[in-house]
Design an enzyme around this catalytic site. Sequence first.
Site, PDB file in Angstrom:
ATOM      1  N   CYS A  70      37.598  51.097  51.777  1.00 35.88           N
ATOM      2  CA  CYS A  70      37.096  50.777  50.448  1.00 35.88           C
ATOM      3  C   CYS A  70      38.049  49.770  49.808  1.00 35.88           C
ATOM      4  O   CYS A  70      39.234  50.071  49.614  1.00 35.88           O
ATOM      5  CB  CYS A  70      37.043  52.063  49.625  1.00 35.88           C
ATOM      6  SG  CYS A  70      36.527  51.828  47.922  1.00 35.88           S
ATOM      7  N   ASN A  71      37.534  48.605  49.503  1.00 28.61           N
ATOM      8  CA  ASN A  71      38.368  47.568  48.875  1.00 28.61           C
ATOM      9  C   ASN A  71      38.816  48.006  47.482  1.00 28.61           C
ATOM     10  O   ASN A  71      39.925  47.689  47.048  1.00 28.61           O
ATOM     11  CB  ASN A  71      37.579  46.265  48.746  1.00 28.61           C
ATOM     12  CG  ASN A  71      37.184  45.696  50.087  1.00 28.61           C
ATOM     13  OD1 ASN A  71      37.807  44.781  50.592  1.00 28.61           O
ATOM     14  ND2 ASN A  71      36.136  46.247  50.695  1.00 28.61           N
ATOM     15  N   THR A  72      37.944  48.729  46.798  1.00 33.64           N
ATOM     16  CA  THR A  72      38.246  49.135  45.429  1.00 33.64           C
ATOM     17  C   THR A  72      39.376  50.164  45.411  1.00 33.64           C
ATOM     18  O   THR A  72      40.346  50.026  44.648  1.00 33.64           O
ATOM     19  CB  THR A  72      36.972  49.711  44.762  1.00 33.64           C
ATOM     20  OG1 THR A  72      35.897  48.787  44.970  1.00 33.64           O
ATOM     21  CG2 THR A  72      37.175  49.945  43.281  1.00 33.64           C
ATOM     22  N   CYS A 182      33.399  44.281  49.643  1.00 32.09           N
ATOM     23  CA  CYS A 182      33.107  45.696  49.391  1.00 32.09           C
ATOM     24  C   CYS A 182      32.373  46.181  50.625  1.00 32.09           C
ATOM     25  O   CYS A 182      31.447  45.506  51.109  1.00 32.09           O
ATOM     26  CB  CYS A 182      32.228  45.835  48.148  1.00 32.09           C
ATOM     27  SG  CYS A 182      31.505  47.479  47.946  1.00 32.09           S
TER      28      CYS A 182
END
Length: 273
Positions: A70-72, A182
């Site tokens: 997960c990039n976030t 994402c």
Amino acid sequence: MRIGIFDSGIGGLSVLHEAYHQLPDQDYIFYADTDHVPYGKRDPKEIMEYSRECTYFLLDHGVDAVVIACNTATSVAVKQLREEISLPIVSMEPAVKPAVETTEGEGRRVLVMATPVALKEARVRTLIERVDEEHRVDLLPMPELVNFAEREQFDTPELLDYLTKQFATVQPEVYSALVLGCTHFNYFKDQYRKFFPADTALIDGNFGTVRHLAHRLGIPRQDVPNGDVVFTDTEAMLAHTTYYTSGRLVEDTETLEHFRRLHNRLEEMRKIG
Ligand code: DGL
């Protein structure tokens, strides 16, 4: 080895799926934090708390490494988690560097799509500043795309309407690369092709992330051909992986079938490149 992979939801399946291509003989625990998806519009403090819960859950289940698919979550939590935990933590960042390389000598630009939180976080900002010496990178937050993916809406009029509105704010023909920043965005590769020229590269970070994971764990990589990772039943899908949604073991047919369809869609998306 046993590898734990987590995401806010089903985006992380795209990283697991890539791992089936490069590291097919390992065992996996996949954790989708579906109670809290989407992360990308939340307060960073909450994202930190949820990412910690996911990570410790995987540690309690005996993993040898954790992949933050997960990039976030990476942008908010990886630094802190690495300070707390000595096990390898492999994380995701928008693949901006290879994307910027596609602009060389071409005068074209790069479009980085990600969640609103990821695009605001200093970690991603710094990464872009470091590689974007010629100021060729544009940013496009896609706040709703995660929800479309979670609802398995990959080709509905509502999705097309959303993409049409979002891409109307940019000039698709100027981009030599579109960065899928994402993991949920990997499900829509066929749709991006309707808006962007055939020579616009669609760049996600999954290959590099799994390669890095293999390197960290000292496991040799394989290259299972595209088209080979298709699950005809859920039993085959469960051969190497245990799935959890926010700490609950996934064993009901409906959710397992949902995940199976998603894996098979991801295999289709690999043909689009
Ligand atoms: N899949 C996640 C990412 O890569 C975030 C999706 C969300 O907003 O929950 O950024």
